[in-house]
Design an enzyme around this catalytic site. Structure first.
Site, PDB file in Angstrom:
ATOM      1  N   ASP A  78      43.897  39.481  40.574  1.00 28.75           N
ATOM      2  CA  ASP A  78      43.963  40.000  39.206  1.00 28.75           C
ATOM      3  C   ASP A  78      44.931  41.168  39.072  1.00 28.75           C
ATOM      4  O   ASP A  78      45.410  41.710  40.074  1.00 28.75           O
ATOM      5  CB  ASP A  78      42.558  40.416  38.724  1.00 28.75           C
ATOM      6  CG  ASP A  78      41.780  41.181  39.780  1.00 28.75           C
ATOM      7  OD1 ASP A  78      42.401  41.831  40.635  1.00 28.75           O
ATOM      8  OD2 ASP A  78      40.542  41.129  39.750  1.00 28.75           O
ATOM      9  N   GLU A 129      34.061  38.382  34.546  1.00 29.85           N
ATOM     10  CA  GLU A 129      32.899  39.167  34.158  1.00 29.85           C
ATOM     11  C   GLU A 129      31.744  38.239  33.759  1.00 29.85           C
ATOM     12  O   GLU A 129      31.967  37.068  33.433  1.00 29.85           O
ATOM     13  CB  GLU A 129      33.256  40.048  32.942  1.00 29.85           C
ATOM     14  CG  GLU A 129      34.395  41.033  33.177  1.00 29.85           C
ATOM     15  CD  GLU A 129      33.991  42.255  34.001  1.00 29.85           C
ATOM     16  OE1 GLU A 129      33.146  42.132  34.905  1.00 29.85           O
ATOM     17  OE2 GLU A 129      34.558  43.335  33.753  1.00 29.85           O
TER      18      GLU A 129
END
Ligand code: PGA
Length: 248
Positions: free
Chosen positions: A67, A143
């Protein structure tokens, strides 16, 4: 899942180093999936040492990072481009052209995400994926959500993640609200996965990962469905796991 528990952070990092170095000895042109954050810092430090002392060779290694923050220039010391350079890339003989990190400054997100997915696939997927875990059980920046995001995508970071990562910034409001993250499918297609966690604040996330139901509000729980996952913990992160699950 193999679960290995070590006495402390340094021992955890050593166990991870053995797996990564072993992978590169066996397959020098391995494709590694890399994580950032505090957890893998010891691993990277050790890999640099193995490179310097016994010549662990990175010249054919290809890397894909999980990421990158969105809209944070790569020159910013908190960017994951900066982190990787600082902790690993500038200290080993890796060819920088073989290192891939999502471009957080992209002007076309859809194309950036698609290109990242296509490249991982074209290279034949990741041989060894290194993961940390968030206190909310995120992996990469996947998430907790109502569904698993399969591929590389833009994520709005949870408040809990922003809070946790604010320790690297001068204030919480400087933490980017968005990031580009590989998806769960990118991670699950890796041939082997190691997940590292240390500290009591990760114990609940580890419990959910190992013993919770597989559900997108605990993203790491999906790892229960992968064939080759090694979870390497220190004692504090393993605190909630029953003894009988831990490798002797
Ligand atoms: P940390 O982050 O290693 O800095 O605890 C892990 C993560 O958020 O995935």
């Amino acid at each position: 899942m193999r679960i290995i528990v070590k006495e402390n952070y340094d021992e955890m990092s050593k166990a991870a180093t053995n797996i990564v170095a072993g992978q590169l000895y066996i397959k020098p042109d391995s494709i590694l999936g890399l994580a950032t954050g505090s957890t893998p810092e010891g691993l990277y430090k050790n890999l640099v040492k193995v490179h310097e002392t016994v010549g662990l060779d990175f010249s054919k290694v290809v890397t894909f990072n999980l990421d990158e923050y969105y809209n944070l220039p790569r020159e910013n010391p908190q960017s994951y481009h900066y982190f990787m350079n600082e902790h690993l890339f500038s200290k080993v003989n890796i060819n920088l052209e073989n290192t891939y990190i999502p471009d957080g400054m992209t002007e076309d997100l859809d194309i950036e995400c698609k290109n990242y997915d296509d490249l991982i696939e074209k290279m034949g997927n990741i041989d060894l994926q290194i993961l940390g875990i968030g206190q909310n059980a995120h992996i990469g920046f996947n998430e907790p959500d109502i569904k698993f995001e399969a591929t590389t995508h833009l994520v709005k970071l949870d408040d809990e993640t922003i809070e946790a990562n604010s320790r690297f910034f001068t204030s919480k409001k400087e933490v980017p609200e968005y990031a580009i993250s590989m998806g769960i499918k990118n991670i699950m297609l890796a041939k082997k996965i190691i997940l590292l966690a240390s500290g009591e604040n990760k114990a609940e996330a580890i419990y959910k990962t190992v013993l919770g139901s597989v559900r997108p509000d605990a993203p790491a729980s999906i790892l229960q469905l992968h064939r080759d996952v090694v979870i390497i913990l220190d004692k504090d992160a393993a605190k909630l796991l029953p003894e009988n699950l831990i490798e002797k």
